[in-house]
Design a protein around this motif. Structure first.
Motif, PDB file in Angstrom:
ATOM      1  N   GLY A 137       1.281  -1.154  -0.196  1.00 25.16           N
ATOM      2  CA  GLY A 137       0.368  -0.256   0.042  1.00 25.16           C
ATOM      3  C   GLY A 137       0.643   0.989   0.071  1.00 25.16           C
ATOM      4  N   ILE A 138       2.271   0.756  -0.561  1.00 26.17           N
ATOM      5  CA  ILE A 138       2.847   1.864  -0.445  1.00 26.17           C
ATOM      6  C   ILE A 138       2.880   2.814  -2.512  1.00 26.17           C
ATOM      7  CG2 ILE A 138       5.304   2.703  -0.244  1.00 26.17           C
ATOM      8  CD1 ILE A 138       5.518   0.841   1.990  1.00 26.17           C
ATOM      9  N   HIS A 139       3.304   3.985  -2.377  1.00 28.66           N
ATOM     10  CA  HIS A 139       3.668   4.850  -3.427  1.00 28.66           C
ATOM     11  C   HIS A 139       5.376   5.563  -3.146  1.00 28.66           C
ATOM     12  CE1 HIS A 139       3.363   8.136  -7.003  1.00 28.66           C
ATOM     13  NE2 HIS A 139       3.964   6.762  -7.054  1.00 28.66           N
ATOM     14  N   ALA A 140       6.133   5.130  -3.133  1.00 31.03           N
ATOM     15  CA  ALA A 140       7.314   5.749  -2.806  1.00 31.03           C
ATOM     16  C   ALA A 140       8.084   6.012  -5.077  1.00 31.03           C
ATOM     17  CB  ALA A 140       8.059   4.630  -2.402  1.00 31.03           C
ATOM     18  N   GLU A 141       7.781   7.001  -5.467  1.00 31.87           N
ATOM     19  CA  GLU A 141       8.026   7.483  -6.353  1.00 31.87           C
ATOM     20  C   GLU A 141       9.708   7.253  -6.705  1.00 31.87           C
ATOM     21  OE1 GLU A 141       8.001  11.208 -10.071  1.00 31.87           O
ATOM     22  OE2 GLU A 141       6.542  11.042  -8.808  1.00 31.87           O
ATOM     23  N   ARG A 142      10.172   8.123  -5.665  1.00 29.92           N
ATOM     24  CA  ARG A 142      12.151   8.169  -6.229  1.00 29.92           C
ATOM     25  C   ARG A 142      12.400   7.015  -5.846  1.00 29.92           C
ATOM     26  NH1 ARG A 142      14.550  13.724  -2.929  1.00 29.92           N
ATOM     27  NH2 ARG A 142      15.353  11.662  -2.669  1.00 29.92           N
ATOM     28  N   LEU A 143      11.802   5.823  -5.596  1.00 32.51           N
ATOM     29  CA  LEU A 143      12.428   4.402  -4.680  1.00 32.51           C
ATOM     30  C   LEU A 143      11.110   3.992  -6.292  1.00 32.51           C
ATOM     31  CD1 LEU A 143      12.323   4.145  -1.694  1.00 32.51           C
ATOM     32  CD2 LEU A 143      14.104   5.386  -2.639  1.00 32.51           C
ATOM     33  N   GLY A 144      10.712   3.993  -7.539  1.00 38.25           N
ATOM     34  CA  GLY A 144      10.378   3.583  -8.122  1.00 38.25           C
ATOM     35  C   GLY A 144       9.229   2.152  -7.570  1.00 38.25           C
ATOM     36  N   ASP A 180       0.044   6.562   8.426  1.00 37.84           N
ATOM     37  CA  ASP A 180      -0.422   7.975   8.433  1.00 37.84           C
ATOM     38  C   ASP A 180      -0.238   7.906   6.362  1.00 37.84           C
ATOM     39  OD1 ASP A 180      -1.176  10.113   9.082  1.00 37.84           O
ATOM     40  OD2 ASP A 180       0.427  11.418   7.995  1.00 37.84           O
ATOM     41  N   HIS A 181       1.058   7.312   6.006  1.00 39.22           N
ATOM     42  CA  HIS A 181       1.072   6.941   4.448  1.00 39.22           C
ATOM     43  C   HIS A 181       0.173   6.544   3.768  1.00 39.22           C
ATOM     44  CE1 HIS A 181       2.970   7.166   0.884  1.00 39.22           C
ATOM     45  NE2 HIS A 181       3.317   6.425   0.575  1.00 39.22           N
ATOM     46  N   LYS A 182      -0.110   5.095   4.791  1.00 40.12           N
ATOM     47  CA  LYS A 182      -1.037   4.809   4.372  1.00 40.12           C
ATOM     48  C   LYS A 182      -2.289   4.485   3.684  1.00 40.12           C
ATOM     49  CE  LYS A 182       2.082   0.807   4.378  1.00 40.12           C
ATOM     50  NZ  LYS A 182       2.261  -1.539   5.069  1.00 40.12           N
ATOM     51  N   ARG A 183      -3.047   5.110   4.915  1.00 40.41           N
ATOM     52  CA  ARG A 183      -4.439   5.875   5.069  1.00 40.41           C
ATOM     53  C   ARG A 183      -4.943   7.203   3.845  1.00 40.41           C
ATOM     54  NH1 ARG A 183      -3.386   5.015  10.075  1.00 40.41           N
ATOM     55  NH2 ARG A 183      -2.399   7.158  10.999  1.00 40.41           N
TER      56      ARG A 183
END
Length: 541
Positions: A137-144, A180-183
């Motif tokens: 459930g993560i979106h980390a653009e810098r980490l692809g 917090d990030h995932k929600r």
């Protein structure tokens, strides 16, 4: 005033001569013993946020500031900053969680198979929706990494694996793994609920069964000027955590088993995203109340005509878990190590500054915050609503749960890798014959779990200090002592004054923190984020 002396460990006696101007002030273990003995006493009933016991503790800290000549910097020329709060308690008989599939309906067992807290927005919450597994459930653009790429979760309940990919850097990973990030991400994609799956790694760090011990402790949020609780949304009031056996039930209608997903995660392989071919109904009732607590804020004004308008913030959380009257036996969570030790250190550091004879160049704020155990609430409130001009805070040094039961000779500084504060802390440590060590528990995500993170979110370089994994005594094993504390005393009533507290180590820890703050306050330039640092780029630009 009497001069207090302390015989420190080998190599430390030279620190008074070697440190910067004014550092001849020496920490006094008896001062720390006095503060700790009061703050962790049963009289304060565990210092629950919003309780009378907490208020007594807050006024004690304010009285110590006043005694040492630390100026008030709270609301209305006082030491206290009022923090408006909303609390919620789950009605224990109310929660229902049902799995609905082609096989029929199965009702899960509260606390044996799932955990859930009260809602801060609704007296009664209910949702029924399809379940969709979206990896971490993560979106980390810098980490692809994007677990939501190509999948529609609008109107659905997202199912996420706890934690983060093992390839993520430790502290950036802690940010992305945070609830917090995932929600927030789930909400942005239109989800109407969230289910978090326990993993073997998470189970080892924090067994699911412990949820039973905390079921009567309320959840809280601070209240914004518009009357709404901060960081809360109606769609995310329906969220639960599942035990490992219950987590496996969610994959009974698809060709992938949870054990397969665990294996992929352990091998750092991409996780599937899939419709789980079942829906879930969640229902609960909550008892909501309004209350208030306070941060305690004192200031030592800087001596430099220009730099005194910049502030170094020393923080430590004053609250703990309170008294659980429904629990038999010892039901007071005294929080001696978590975090009466940190507050005692903060008070002693304030005394050292007032009695050093030389004022720091920058001003220093000493902030004892409320609501850390409820989600870093007091720190978030202060960082969002500072009592000094926004942008004038140059650094935060946070003290949380130093384990003061052994003769430590190195220190952990979570967050130090991201800014010039690492060099600052290293210089102060070197003068005392010690060094920094890397995070020994990357799987715990500690970087986002203490108050300094709320300052990071405001773009302020911050570090979180705790005693390390080395001891000057050969008969002490700090790793074992930490593990014993975390497994047997952390968030338990026996985190109290019966522990073998090493007050010489406590004085050394206070001396170290004073020295670090002095280095920051007297440096010609303010601390800076490292070039291309994730946190600096994300929050300070």
């Amino acid at each position: 005033m009497l001069k207090h002396r302390l015989i420190l460990a080998s190599g430390v006696l030279a620190l008074a001569a070697s440190c910067s101007a004014g550092a001849a002030a020496v920490a006094d273990k008896n001062m720390i013993r006095a503060h700790l003995s009061f703050l962790a006493d049963d009289l304060l009933e565990g210092r629950e946020t919003g309780s009378r016991g907490y208020d007594i503790a807050a006024r004690y800290v304010a009285s110590q500031f006043q005694q040492y000549g630390v100026k008030p910097k709270g609301d209305k020329d006082g030491y206290l900053q009022q923090v408006p709060l909303r609390a919620t308690r789950l009605v224990q008989e109310s929660p229902v969680v049902e799995l609905r599939s082609a096989r029929g309906t199965e009702t899960l067992a509260y606390l044996d198979e799932y955990s859930v807290g009260g809602s801060l927005l609704e007296a009664q919450s209910e949702v029924t929706a399809p379940l969709v597994f979206v990896g971490y459930g993560i979106h980390a653009e810098r980490l692809g990494h994007d677990d939501y790429a190509g999948i529609d979760v609008k109107g659905k309940i997202v199912v996420v694996l706890s934690g983060k990919p093992g390839t993520f850097p430790t502290e950036e990973g802690a940010h992305f793994a945070s609830g917090d990030h995932k929600r927030t991400l789930a909400l942005q994609h239109g989800a109407v609920g969230m289910v978090s799956l326990q993993t073997p790694v998470a189970e080892k760090a924090s067994p699911f069964a412990k949820n039973k011990e905390y079921r009567y402790i309320p959840s809280m949020s601070w209240v914004q000027a518009d009357g709404k609780p901060a960081r809360e949304a109606a769609a995310m009031q329906n969220r639960i955590g599942l035990s490992i056996p219950a987590s496996k039930k969610l994959f009974s209608q698809v060709g992938v088993r949870l054990d397969d997903i665990y294996a992929l995660a352990a091998a750092n392989q991409p996780l599937p995203r899939l419709d789980l071919k079942m829906s879930m109904r969640m229902f609960k009732k909550s008892a909501i109340s309004e209350l208030a607590s306070s941060n305690v804020i004192g200031m030592i004004e800087g001596a430099d005509p220009a730099l005194k308008h910049e502030y170094v913030v020393f923080s430590a959380h004053l609250d703990h878990l309170g008294q659980v009257k429904e629990r038999s036996g010892d039901n007071i969570f005294n929080g001696a190590m978590d975090n009466a030790t940190g507050v005692a250190t903060l008070i002693e550091a304030a005394r050292l500054f007032t009695q050093s004879g030389v004022a720091p160049k920058r001003s220093i704020l000493f902030v004892a915050v409320t609501g850390e155990e409820k989600g870093l609430l007091g720190a978030d409130y202060f960082a969002t609503n500072p009592t000094v001009p926004r942008g004038s805070i140059v650094a935060n040094v946070n003290l949380d749960m130093p384990l003061l039961v052994y003769d430590f000779n190195n220190v952990m500084a979570f967050g130090a890798e991201h800014s010039s504060l690492k060099d600052t802390a290293s210089r102060a440590l070197q003068k005392m014959g010690m060094a920094l060590i890397p995070d020994p528990w990357p799987e715990l995500g500690l970087f986002t779990r203490s108050d300094h993170y709320m300052f990071v979110r405001q773009g302020i370089p911050s570090i979180f200090l705790a005693t390390g994994m080395g001891s000057a005594r050969k008969d002490e094993n700090p790793g074992k002592l930490w593990n014993e504390f975390l497994s047997r005393r952390y968030h338990q009533p026996n985190d109290d004054l019966t522990q073998p507290i090493n007050y010489d180590a406590a004085a050394r820890f206070a001396q170290l923190n004073y020295n670090i703050a002095r280095e920051i306050a007297d440096a010609p330039v303010r601390p800076a984020w490292n070039k291309d640092d994730f946190f600096g780029d994300t929050f300070s630009k």
